[in-house]
Design a protein around this motif. Structure first.
Motif, PDB file in Angstrom:
ATOM      1  N   MET A  59       0.857  -1.183   0.000  1.00  0.00           N
ATOM      2  CA  MET A  59       0.000   0.000   0.000  1.00  0.00           C
ATOM      3  C   MET A  59       0.894   1.234   0.000  1.00  0.00           C
ATOM      4  N   SER A  60       0.352   2.349  -0.415  1.00  0.00           N
ATOM      5  CA  SER A  60       1.130   3.592  -0.476  1.00  0.00           C
ATOM      6  C   SER A  60       1.458   4.134   0.910  1.00  0.00           C
ATOM      7  N   GLY A  61       0.676   3.755   1.912  1.00  0.00           N
ATOM      8  CA  GLY A  61       0.875   4.316   3.245  1.00  0.00           C
ATOM      9  C   GLY A  61       0.112   5.610   3.456  1.00  0.00           C
ATOM     10  N   ARG A  62      -0.635   6.011   2.450  1.00  0.00           N
ATOM     11  CA  ARG A  62      -1.433   7.235   2.572  1.00  0.00           C
ATOM     12  C   ARG A  62      -2.871   6.886   2.915  1.00  0.00           C
ATOM     13  N   GLY A  63      -3.506   7.813   3.618  1.00  0.00           N
ATOM     14  CA  GLY A  63      -4.902   7.611   3.968  1.00  0.00           C
ATOM     15  C   GLY A  63      -5.533   8.893   4.443  1.00  0.00           C
ATOM     16  N   ARG A  64      -6.744   8.758   4.948  1.00  0.00           N
ATOM     17  CA  ARG A  64      -7.495   9.876   5.503  1.00  0.00           C
ATOM     18  C   ARG A  64      -8.085   9.450   6.837  1.00  0.00           C
ATOM     19  N   ILE A  65      -8.160  10.396   7.760  1.00  0.00           N
ATOM     20  CA  ILE A  65      -8.790  10.108   9.046  1.00  0.00           C
ATOM     21  C   ILE A  65     -10.275   9.897   8.800  1.00  0.00           C
ATOM     22  N   TRP A  66     -10.743   8.706   9.120  1.00  0.00           N
ATOM     23  CA  TRP A  66     -12.147   8.353   8.954  1.00  0.00           C
ATOM     24  C   TRP A  66     -12.922   8.710  10.218  1.00  0.00           C
ATOM     25  N   SER A  67     -12.271   8.534  11.374  1.00  0.00           N
ATOM     26  CA  SER A  67     -12.864   8.881  12.659  1.00  0.00           C
ATOM     27  C   SER A  67     -11.742   9.004  13.682  1.00  0.00           C
ATOM     28  N   TYR A  68     -12.013   9.667  14.790  1.00  0.00           N
ATOM     29  CA  TYR A  68     -11.030   9.731  15.869  1.00  0.00           C
ATOM     30  C   TYR A  68     -11.721  10.025  17.195  1.00  0.00           C
TER      31      TYR A  68
END
Length: 147
Positions: A59-68
């Motif tokens: 995987m690229s290692g990139r993402g988005r915060i879905w929840s916190y």
């Protein structure tokens, strides 16, 4: 890192941690020719086609915060010492159906409370970092905010 909870490495998930030790974020995928679907957490059988064939895709290692969340007391002692800190769910950019749990930190060796909670937003872009915890444990996958 004394007192922090560490992952329990089982047979199905062992490759995930071996790749993390190399600085690679990989996700298990079905290796059946007509399927190829990603799955997390790792498991022996594809939930879509029931194949036992699998591979680990980079995987690229990139993402988005879905929840916190920002945990509040009562906390375990090792975590109370680092409050306020965050716990996030990250949706991977190249596999939105895969979500990983972790923490947003300022860098690989930074403590859990190294990012001001006011900087966190749902949808914020993040990148995986691999945080060493002890010589006997695999590095944890954590996240840094992208600029």
């Amino acid at each position: 890192m004394d007192g922090l909870l560490l992952p329990v490495v089982d047979e199905d998930g062992a490759p995930f941690w071996e790749y993390a030790a190399r600085g690679e974020l990989r996700v298990q995928a079905c290796a059946a020719p007509d399927c190829g679907r990603l799955r997390f957490p790792p498991r022996p059988c594809c939930p879509h086609c029931q194949s036992f064939e699998s591979e680990w895709r980079v995987m690229s290692g990139r993402g988005r915060i879905w929840s916190y969340v920002l945990p509040h007391p009562p906390l375990l002692p090792a975590y109370a010492a680092q409050a306020p800190y965050n716990a996030v769910i990250v949706e991977l950019a190249d596999a939105p159906e895969i979500r990983l749990v972790g923490n947003v930190v300022s860098g690989p060796d930074a403590p859990l409370n190294s990012v001001d909670p006011a900087r966190l937003r749902i949808g914020a872009a993040v990148r995986a970092v691999f945080c060493p915890v002890s010589p006997d444990a695999p590095p944890l996958v954590r996240w840094t905010l992208e600029r």
